[in-house]
Design a protein around this motif. Structure first.
Motif, PDB file in Angstrom:
ATOM      1  N   GLN A  98       1.115  -1.072   0.127  1.00 63.09           N
ATOM      2  CA  GLN A  98       0.119   0.054   0.282  1.00 63.09           C
ATOM      3  C   GLN A  98       0.734   1.572   0.116  1.00 63.09           C
ATOM      4  O   GLN A  98       0.527   2.165  -0.708  1.00 63.09           O
TER       5      GLN A  98
ATOM      6  N   ALA B  59      -4.954   0.953  -1.806  1.00 62.14           N
ATOM      7  CA  ALA B  59      -3.677   1.783  -1.479  1.00 62.14           C
ATOM      8  C   ALA B  59      -4.380   1.688   0.260  1.00 62.14           C
ATOM      9  O   ALA B  59      -3.652   2.586   1.711  1.00 62.14           O
ATOM     10  N   GLY B  60      -5.453   1.302   0.826  1.00 64.70           N
ATOM     11  CA  GLY B  60      -5.333   0.666   1.949  1.00 64.70           C
ATOM     12  C   GLY B  60      -6.470   2.320   2.581  1.00 64.70           C
ATOM     13  O   GLY B  60      -6.450   2.534   4.253  1.00 64.70           O
TER      14      GLY B  60
END
Lengths: 184, 184
Positions: A98, B59-60
DNA sequence: TTGCTCCTCACGTCACGTGAGGTGGC
DNA sequence: TTGCTCCTCACGTCACGTGAGGTGGC
């Protein structure tokens, strides 16, 4: 024997009162007795038990796992922590990934507010500045792969190398001859 | 123009149907029209939008963050990803710490089923086997600290060094003289 | 008619946090 | 009487997953 009110016990462990209420409700840590007014009273036994609970929670284990581990003598039952350890490996890889997605995103947003990140170039610069030349780096990969293959893989990902490329590097590293014992 | 049913769109992105139902319900990604039977029909615009949503989710970022980022031209609004990046740093440190707690736990459970973990000893062994001597390692710390201080800290923790000790090492590393430019 | 896809509720998840409304103890 | 701590519900969280019960399309 010392006893504790719910808030006292919570404070001692840096927990909230509602956490202990919750543990009571789910039967994980019950107050063994109540005052005449119905207030919970915890004894030394609960203090000790909570100590263990917090240790397990500190390792990120679920309350269900904690429930299974509590009665054990701590000598057996390695399987639950081991599973957790492996889950942690994967989680860390996910989070790292991420991070690299975000780095790519920010790069495209051209106002490249440089994030303090270790990448391939910086890493090789560091090794070079410490005096490593290309063949030493090659040996380094070989040794890393031999002694801690998983950590090697993870490290490669952490400096922004893709999974595929990392696996290629591992393959290559496995063919590097072992360092001969030091001449001394 | 191509259109998609809910399950088609979900499959294309590796999502579940209920995920898209959920996105519709919270107004993140709504189907612009329905068939006469009430079936959702998604168009190319939603396809593109979902592409961005998935990138952000990858990317969370939370759905709330995604909601704020979507209308932006992707050129500004670096602040949300940057915040996420820093949160990721901390999460990774937390998980690493949990790993070391587990290692300590398993050690006490004496049936030391060795976990494949990189620690201080193995790491120095690797560097030594690659040809580094003590003074080279010292220079390595100095360069690491100078070029990527945060990563240096994180690396020290990752090989099982405590936060305090790691900070000591950083302090010490900052006093190591800079490597003179290579004689060439 | 038979499968397949689709629909809309409604409830569950995990480990608590946050009130609301009320009581005990100094 | 005034704060403080305690009590018990009940509902919220985040991003969905999982039925239940029913309908459309080939």
């Amino acid at each position: 024997m010392r006893t504790y009110s719910i808030s006292q016990l919570a404070r001692l462990f840096g927990l909230s009162r509602s956490t202990l209420l919750y543990y009571d409700r789910i039967g994980l840590l019950c107050a063994p007795e109540r005052t005449s007014a119905g207030y919970r009273r915890y004894s030394q036994a609960e203090y000790k038990k909570l100590e263990r609970i917090c240790r397990f929670r500190g390792a990120g284990l679920s309350l269900e796992d904690v429930r299974h581990l509590l009665p054990s003598k701590e000598t057996s039952c390695a399987i639950i922590p081991e599973k957790r350890f492996k889950a942690l490996e994967e989680q860390i890889l996910t989070l790292r990934n991420q991070q690299h997605i975000i780095i790519a995103m920010l790069k495209k947003m051209k106002n490249g507010a440089r994030l303090p990140v270790l990448d391939k170039e910086i890493w090789t610069d560091i090794l070079a500045a410490a005096g490593m030349d290309a063949s030493a780096m090659k040996r380094w990969h070989g040794e890393f792969e031999k002694r801690a293959s998983k950590a090697h893989f993870e490290f490669l990902l952490s400096i922004g190398i893709s999974e595929n490329e990392a696996r290629q590097i591992q393959k290559w590293a496995r063919q590097i001859p072992i360092t001969p014992p030091k001449k001394s």
